[in-house]
Design a protein around this motif. Sequence first.
Motif, mmCIF file in Angstrom:
data_model
loop_
_atom_site.group_PDB
_atom_site.id
_atom_site.type_symbol
_atom_site.label_atom_id
_atom_site.label_comp_id
_atom_site.label_asym_id
_atom_site.label_seq_id
_atom_site.Cartn_x
_atom_site.Cartn_y
_atom_site.Cartn_z
ATOM 1 N N GLN A 79 7.984 0.403 1.935
ATOM 2 C CA GLN A 79 7.694 1.025 0.639
ATOM 3 C C GLN A 79 6.195 0.918 0.403
ATOM 4 O O GLN A 79 5.689 -0.003 -0.202
ATOM 5 C CB GLN A 79 8.481 0.340 -0.477
ATOM 6 C CG GLN A 79 8.464 1.089 -1.795
ATOM 7 C CD GLN A 79 9.341 2.328 -1.774
ATOM 8 O OE1 GLN A 79 10.469 2.285 -1.276
ATOM 9 N NE2 GLN A 79 8.846 3.440 -2.303
ATOM 10 N N PHE A 94 7.714 5.917 0.655
ATOM 11 C CA PHE A 94 7.969 4.983 1.749
ATOM 12 C C PHE A 94 7.659 5.667 3.071
ATOM 13 O O PHE A 94 7.682 6.895 3.179
ATOM 14 C CB PHE A 94 9.409 4.454 1.730
ATOM 15 C CG PHE A 94 10.474 5.512 1.859
ATOM 16 C CD1 PHE A 94 10.896 5.951 3.110
ATOM 17 C CD2 PHE A 94 11.061 6.074 0.726
ATOM 18 C CE1 PHE A 94 11.883 6.910 3.242
ATOM 19 C CE2 PHE A 94 12.043 7.047 0.842
ATOM 20 C CZ PHE A 94 12.458 7.468 2.097
ATOM 21 N N THR A 117 12.203 6.056 -3.017
ATOM 22 C CA THR A 117 12.277 4.603 -2.848
ATOM 23 C C THR A 117 13.359 4.268 -1.827
ATOM 24 O O THR A 117 14.388 4.951 -1.746
ATOM 25 C CB THR A 117 12.580 3.888 -4.174
ATOM 26 O OG1 THR A 117 13.866 4.297 -4.649
ATOM 27 C CG2 THR A 117 11.516 4.197 -5.214
#
Length: 437
Positions: A386, A392, A355
């Motif tokens: 993301q 991501f 993340t």
Amino acid sequence: MEQIQFLFIFSFTIICLSSPIIRAIPSDPRRLVLNLTHRDSIHSAYHNRSEDFTTRLKRTMQIRRTLSTTDIEADLVPSNSLFLVNFSIGQPPIPQLAIMDTGSSLLWVQCQPCRRCSNQYSPIYDSRSSSTYKVLPCTSEDCISSKRPNTSCTSSDPCSYRQKYRRGVGSKGNLAKEQLSFRTSDDGLIVLHDVIFGCGSNNGDLQRSNRLMSGVFGLGYLRTSLATRLAKFSYCIGGNVSDPSYIYNKLVLGDGAGVEGDSTRLEVIDGDYHVLLEGISVGEEKPPINPNIFRRTGRDSGVVIDSGSVSTWMVKEGYDALFNKVQSLLNPWLTQSSIQLDPDLDLVAVCYNGTINQDLEGFPTVTFHFVGEAELVLDTSSLFAQIEPDRFCLAVLPIDGNQTIIGLMAQQNYNVAYDINEKKLSFLRIDCQLLED
């Protein structure tokens, strides 16, 4: 690059309700501040409630400008752009929600009588019912300057146009003049008279695209463009471009548009806005990039700044140098993966498992350096998207060609101001809410 049958009364900000005050303005307004509507907003006709967040982000990442061969040139896929402008056209005024695009110069809307239109939940503008509609003859200077002269043209023929996009919706019809009405923050209306626009009676295969789109609000620079007439404009995109809940995205039109912050030279070529990129840095380091790869050497080269692209598209040598630096910083800690964004284009984004908020803490900013010491500073939310809850992707993508395109993600959290007469583009890092009129 997706629409639902969403009740139209909630899709548009209808600016003709509640008998608003109409200001009599003898000339164009000095400053007109407009709220931009996000395409995925619940109030937008483009919103698809059945589409999950991941799908929306993947679609957003692949939005890009494409070249076209048209009578009036335009360079994006309009039906997939992110931000929309509310206005009304004609008298009586008919509400519109059109795509904001600096990559094309024509403002066009769907018009009756219509051979192919898509707007099923709103009245489509009909020039026959408007008292302010003015035909533009094909012998007029405005018509001739917008395309190659038609040798068979006579003063009794209307000025026709053909707007075509390589992927997405095109439009055919007549160029004309009409009044546009915009809602102001105090519930009044500001009216622009005799705006040149395209009255589109044949608007492509809309059933396979966005059936509820009204048209395109072109802000490129050609004689027929509203940007040419008003000389200055700016837009501010805050927060995250994929976040439809952010309500302070702004478009400011007119001489009072705030041209503040660091500036760089702006060149207008074939209606596009070109800037000179001198280099890129990652933190304190500059990857080895020959600045000549960003120079304009002919058609479809150089660096264009654009509101119709979301990701930034970079020539391969520049992309490879930036990617190699990002890879050297992340590969020791994170697992690299990839995701296919568009099988038709063989478009793959480089991604990492994790993340942005947790795994990129402390990642250095990436800075685009322009002539004149102007800079765009990209933090992690401007450099990465993301794309899934646990993955991501780098939001800079390689382009097959010689033209670098700086998209909206790189422009987040800036007021980007275009001063066309002074040939100046300015970047001011700011909270867009501060631009409230």
